[in-house]
Every structure is written in structure tokens, then in C-alpha cells.
Design a protein around this motif. Structure first.
Motif, PDB file in Angstrom:
ATOM      1  N   HIS A 211       0.840  -1.185   0.000  1.00 30.11           N
ATOM      2  CA  HIS A 211       0.000   0.000   0.000  1.00 30.11           C
ATOM      3  C   HIS A 211       0.886   1.251   0.000  1.00 30.11           C
ATOM      4  O   HIS A 211       1.498   1.618   0.994  1.00 30.11           O
ATOM      5  CB  HIS A 211      -0.913   0.003   1.228  1.00 30.11           C
ATOM      6  CG  HIS A 211      -1.858   1.161   1.248  1.00 30.11           C
ATOM      7  ND1 HIS A 211      -2.839   1.348   0.298  1.00 30.11           N
ATOM      8  CD2 HIS A 211      -1.959   2.201   2.107  1.00 30.11           C
ATOM      9  CE1 HIS A 211      -3.501   2.444   0.563  1.00 30.11           C
ATOM     10  NE2 HIS A 211      -2.988   2.984   1.667  1.00 30.11           N
ATOM     11  N   THR A 213       1.620   5.138  -0.083  1.00 29.04           N
ATOM     12  CA  THR A 213       1.005   6.414   0.296  1.00 29.04           C
ATOM     13  C   THR A 213       2.021   7.535   0.114  1.00 29.04           C
ATOM     14  O   THR A 213       3.220   7.306  -0.036  1.00 29.04           O
ATOM     15  CB  THR A 213       0.547   6.380   1.763  1.00 29.04           C
ATOM     16  OG1 THR A 213       1.681   6.100   2.598  1.00 29.04           O
ATOM     17  CG2 THR A 213      -0.514   5.331   1.973  1.00 29.04           C
ATOM     18  N   ASP A 234      -1.160  12.282  -8.133  1.00 26.92           N
ATOM     19  CA  ASP A 234      -1.561  12.008  -6.753  1.00 26.92           C
ATOM     20  C   ASP A 234      -3.086  11.958  -6.710  1.00 26.92           C
ATOM     21  O   ASP A 234      -3.760  12.973  -6.860  1.00 26.92           O
ATOM     22  CB  ASP A 234      -1.028  13.100  -5.819  1.00 26.92           C
ATOM     23  CG  ASP A 234      -1.366  12.839  -4.374  1.00 26.92           C
ATOM     24  OD1 ASP A 234      -1.984  11.791  -4.082  1.00 26.92           O
ATOM     25  OD2 ASP A 234      -1.018  13.688  -3.523  1.00 26.92           O
ATOM     26  N   ASN A 236      -5.100  11.791  -4.362  1.00 27.92           N
ATOM     27  CA  ASN A 236      -5.705  12.530  -3.274  1.00 27.92           C
ATOM     28  C   ASN A 236      -5.440  14.029  -3.352  1.00 27.92           C
ATOM     29  O   ASN A 236      -5.839  14.783  -2.460  1.00 27.92           O
ATOM     30  CB  ASN A 236      -5.186  12.018  -1.934  1.00 27.92           C
ATOM     31  CG  ASN A 236      -5.539  10.555  -1.726  1.00 27.92           C
ATOM     32  OD1 ASN A 236      -6.636  10.130  -2.073  1.00 27.92           O
ATOM     33  ND2 ASN A 236      -4.597   9.799  -1.160  1.00 27.92           N
TER      34      ASN A 236
END
Length: 242
Positions: A211, A213, A234, A236
Motif C-alpha cells: 500500500h 502512500t 496524486d 488525493n
């Protein structure tokens, strides 16, 4: 001494005596430039161990300067006493190098001199440099192995570790000229430390390594502002609409 009249000798003797008495008075009034006291007594500290290295260096500099002034005045005093003794023995005013008479005009300015102008030692500044500069220039010249394409630990790396704990230098003494922080003063402070690419500072994964991030810290923002990254990559990221 035939080239000097009795009146000239009397005048020169008076000059020498006044200079001798003046130096003796200064040495007495200045208490030998404070050399009678230890550095600890002069600083007023019980120990130098807990002082900042810059403060200790300042104390050492002043002590070295006092020693130099003391030695200079003692040397000048000895030259004056030797000149007075030469007057008593009839050898005053004769050049120690050539054996020729020293002109009265020169003696009137430098009554303790032992040389004519032509034979005065060190009339020009020496062009030689201290031998230790051969090892100090360039910095880490003997221990830095960067020019030999060596990627291991060398003398420059050792200094960088020590320097990271702090020095007494100011930004004016930094290697670069665009210093915004004391943290940027270290040699090659902008070099990667523990990473190769800047994005490795803000890319994170979970314990399984799957995962991925993005940690939006200082390094992330600097990376984006420099135009290296793309906000669209990205998921987010919030894209401001025009």
C-alpha cells in the motif's frame, strides 16, 4: 664612530634612553600584558571544559596576542640596550652587514638599528607561504577521495558528521552565499542523506510494502514546487480550478 659628532651621539643617546624608559614603564604598568595571570584567572571561569569552543578560542587568541606584544617589546628593549652598549664601546653606528657607517639621518629615525637601509633584512614581504597550507588547500586535500571516483567513507564525510553537531561559524563563513538557515551551512548540506531521489523522502508503504502512500511533508512540497512532480499523479491531491 668618527662620522658622528659628540652632539649627534648625545642626541641619539637621549632618544635611546627615552625609548628604553618608555618600554620599561609600559611593561610595568601593563603587568607584562597580563601574562602573570593564567588564562583561567583572566576568564574568571573555574574551568574551560564547559565553555563554548568559540569562547575558548577567543581567550586563546587574546593570550597569543599578549605573548606576541610582550615578545615584541622585549626584543625592542634588547636592541636599545645593545645600542647603548655599542655607544660605550665605540662600535655604535656601524652597519653589522657591510661594516660601513650608518648615516645619521637614519639613526635619528631608528636609533637602535644595526643596519644601513641597503642591508636591512626583510625589506620586502616574503612570497613564501606556510608549509602547512600544502595540506590544507584544497580542503580535505589528502583525505577527500571524491576526485578518485570513490564512493566510500572519506575525510570529508568524517568532517560532515562532526560539523552536523554545530560549529562556531556564522552564515558569513558558510561555503555558499545563499544561506537561509544554520542547517544549510554545512559542507554540501543539500546533498542527499540516506536517499538517492527526493521523492524517496515522502513515498511510504505499509508493513507488507504493497500500500503506497504519499506523506505530504516539507520534502513533498519542495519537490512539487520545484516542478519535479505532477499533482495529477496524486489521486488525493486537490486541483484548484481556474
Amino acid at each position: 664612530m668618527n662620522h658622528l659628532s659628540s652632539e649627534q651621539l648625545a642626541h641619539l643617546r637621549g632618544l635611546l634612553i627615552r625609548q628604553r624608559d618608555d618600554i620599561r614603564h609600559r611593561l610595568k604598568e601593563n603587568e607584562d600584558h597580563g601574562l602573570e595571570d593564567s588564562m583561567r584567572d583572566m576568564s574568571g571561569e573555574l574551568t574551560e571544559i564547559d565553555n563554548h569552543p568559540g569562547d575558548v578560542a577567543t581567550d586563546l587568541y587574546h593570550r597569543s596576542m599578549d605573548i606576541s606584544l610582550q615578545e615584541l617589546e622585549e626584543l625592542e628593549l634588547k636592541d636599545i640596550e645593545d645600542a647603548l652598549q655599542a655607544m660605550d664601546t665605540g662600535k655604535y653606528g656601524i652597519c653589522a652587514a657591510s661594516g660601513q657607517p650608518i648615516p645619521y639621518e637614519r639613526l635619528a629615525v631608528l636609533p637602535a638599528t644595526r643596519y644601513s637601509k641597503e642591508y636591512s633584512p626583510r625589506q620586502e614581504k616574503p612570497h613564501t607561504r606556510p608549509v602547512e597550507e600544502q595540506f590544507l588547500t584544497p580542503p580535505f586535500g589528502r583525505s577527500s577521495l571524491d576526485e578518485h571516483e570513490y564512493n566510500g567513507f572519506d575525510g570529508e564525510d568524517a568532517w560532515q558528521i562532526v560539523e552536523s553537531f554545530g560549529t562556531s561559524n556564522t552564515p558569513a563563513m558558510a561555503e555558499g552565499n545563499n544561506i537561509d538557515s544554520y542547517n544549510d551551512m554545512e559542507i554540501e548540506a543539500d546533498d542527499p542523506d540516506g536517499f538517492v531521489e527526493p521523492w524517496e523522502n515522502f513515498i511510504a508503504t505499509d508493513i507488507t510494502g504493497n500500500h503506497v502512500t504519499v506523506v505530504k511533508g516539507h520534502q513533498y512540497q519542495s519537490y512539487m514546487d520545484s516542478g519535479e512532480g505532477d499533482y495529477l499523479l496524486d489521486p488525493n491531491a486537490k486541483i484548484e480550478k481556474e
